[in-house]
Design a protein around this motif. Sequence first.
Motif, PDB file in Angstrom:
ATOM      1  N   ASN A   1       0.827  -1.213   0.042  1.00  0.00           N
ATOM      2  CA  ASN A   1       0.073   0.077   0.028  1.00  0.00           C
ATOM      3  C   ASN A   1       0.759   1.222   0.006  1.00  0.00           C
ATOM      4  N   GLY A   2       2.231   1.042  -0.329  1.00  0.00           N
ATOM      5  CA  GLY A   2       2.947   2.355  -0.027  1.00  0.00           C
ATOM      6  C   GLY A   2       3.719   2.240   1.348  1.00  0.00           C
ATOM      7  N   ASP A   3       3.345   1.812   2.110  1.00  0.00           N
ATOM      8  CA  ASP A   3       4.116   1.779   3.453  1.00  0.00           C
ATOM      9  C   ASP A   3       4.017   0.314   4.045  1.00  0.00           C
ATOM     10  N   HIS A   4       3.402  -0.584   3.495  1.00  0.00           N
ATOM     11  CA  HIS A   4       3.221  -2.002   4.232  1.00  0.00           C
ATOM     12  C   HIS A   4       2.983  -3.006   3.106  1.00  0.00           C
ATOM     13  N   ILE A   5       3.685  -4.035   3.520  1.00  0.00           N
ATOM     14  CA  ILE A   5       3.600  -5.244   2.663  1.00  0.00           C
ATOM     15  C   ILE A   5       3.015  -6.322   3.279  1.00  0.00           C
ATOM     16  N   ASP A   6       2.129  -6.943   2.475  1.00  0.00           N
ATOM     17  CA  ASP A   6       1.234  -8.115   2.991  1.00  0.00           C
ATOM     18  C   ASP A   6       1.762  -9.390   2.117  1.00  0.00           C
TER      19      ASP A   6
ATOM     20  N   THR B   1      10.036  -3.986  11.785  1.00  0.00           N
ATOM     21  CA  THR B   1       8.820  -3.419  11.281  1.00  0.00           C
ATOM     22  C   THR B   1       8.020  -4.655  10.494  1.00  0.00           C
ATOM     23  N   CYS B   2       6.803  -4.104   9.871  1.00  0.00           N
ATOM     24  CA  CYS B   2       6.078  -5.080   8.968  1.00  0.00           C
ATOM     25  C   CYS B   2       6.697  -5.573   7.841  1.00  0.00           C
ATOM     26  N   ASN B   3       7.712  -4.575   7.455  1.00  0.00           N
ATOM     27  CA  ASN B   3       8.270  -4.875   6.155  1.00  0.00           C
ATOM     28  C   ASN B   3       9.738  -5.530   6.370  1.00  0.00           C
ATOM     29  N   THR B   4      10.303  -5.593   7.645  1.00  0.00           N
ATOM     30  CA  THR B   4      11.335  -6.368   7.857  1.00  0.00           C
ATOM     31  C   THR B   4      10.921  -7.743   8.219  1.00  0.00           C
ATOM     32  N   TRP B   5       9.629  -8.153   8.582  1.00  0.00           N
ATOM     33  CA  TRP B   5       9.160  -9.255   8.711  1.00  0.00           C
ATOM     34  C   TRP B   5       8.950  -9.940   7.268  1.00  0.00           C
TER      35      TRP B   5
ATOM     36  N   THR C   1      15.559  -4.067   5.324  1.00  0.00           N
ATOM     37  CA  THR C   1      14.744  -3.070   4.659  1.00  0.00           C
ATOM     38  C   THR C   1      13.727  -2.592   5.811  1.00  0.00           C
ATOM     39  N   VAL C   2      13.485  -1.453   5.723  1.00  0.00           N
ATOM     40  CA  VAL C   2      12.356  -0.755   6.644  1.00  0.00           C
ATOM     41  C   VAL C   2      11.181  -0.478   5.856  1.00  0.00           C
ATOM     42  N   THR C   3      11.383   0.027   4.552  1.00  0.00           N
ATOM     43  CA  THR C   3      10.386   0.465   3.785  1.00  0.00           C
ATOM     44  C   THR C   3       9.962  -0.679   2.829  1.00  0.00           C
ATOM     45  N   SER C   4       8.814  -0.477   2.324  1.00  0.00           N
ATOM     46  CA  SER C   4       8.107  -1.329   1.536  1.00  0.00           C
ATOM     47  C   SER C   4       8.666  -1.403  -0.059  1.00  0.00           C
ATOM     48  N   SER C   5       8.909  -0.281  -0.420  1.00  0.00           N
ATOM     49  CA  SER C   5       9.354   0.145  -1.762  1.00  0.00           C
ATOM     50  C   SER C   5      10.616  -0.551  -2.196  1.00  0.00           C
ATOM     51  N   ALA C   6      11.355  -0.573  -1.478  1.00  0.00           N
ATOM     52  CA  ALA C   6      12.784  -1.368  -1.665  1.00  0.00           C
ATOM     53  C   ALA C   6      12.684  -2.770  -1.813  1.00  0.00           C
ATOM     54  N   LEU C   7      11.688  -3.365  -1.113  1.00  0.00           N
ATOM     55  CA  LEU C   7      11.334  -4.931  -1.317  1.00  0.00           C
ATOM     56  C   LEU C   7      10.489  -5.275  -2.618  1.00  0.00           C
TER      57      LEU C   7
END
Length: 191
Positions: A46-51, A160-164, A180-186
């Motif tokens: 969603n730009g901040d969080h990955i599921d 964070t959610c993204n490192t998870w 990664t902390v951010t979703s975009s890098a992943l």
Amino acid sequence: MKRLIKGTLIVISSIIAVIGILYTLHHIPVNPLNSSTETNFYLSDNGDHIDIILEEDGIYKAYGWGSKIFFTEVKTWDDLTFGIACQALFTKPESLVREIHYSNVQSDWVKVDCSYKQLERIKKSIKDSFKDGIKKPVICKNYPNCYFYEGEGNYCVFKTCNTWVNSILKDAGLRCCAYTVTSSALINKYK
């Protein structure tokens, strides 16, 4: 006065160094691109969080791990306050696993091909993210098709959610970031 200036410069230099290291780690890929197309799953950003989305029991289940404070008190980004953000990032709050149900694939999901063995590893990592490996429900109202369960571990600025998600992909031998902390890098590793 010299001590104050020296102390301030040390703090600023340390912050810049940490930001530089994190930025570099975002761009270092880990694991080769996967060549197996035996099966697949999806990622949603969603730009901040990955599921991570898995097809289970004829429906698609999107799994996300995160701060209990954030998941229960921030329904939309308009609800996010500075105080809630600080609590979620710096107080190591309890975690939750969020599960959202969908009847079909969404157009903005990113498909990730993998082997059956890798998919089983992802499923195991998600199961291990539930407290004691069991889905213990947490009651949260006004979230249709969305379920919350007690999570394993504590959320903080460095977990964070993204490192998870990144850790789960790394453990399964799939392409990810060094950190990664951010979703975009992943997510950019799969677009």
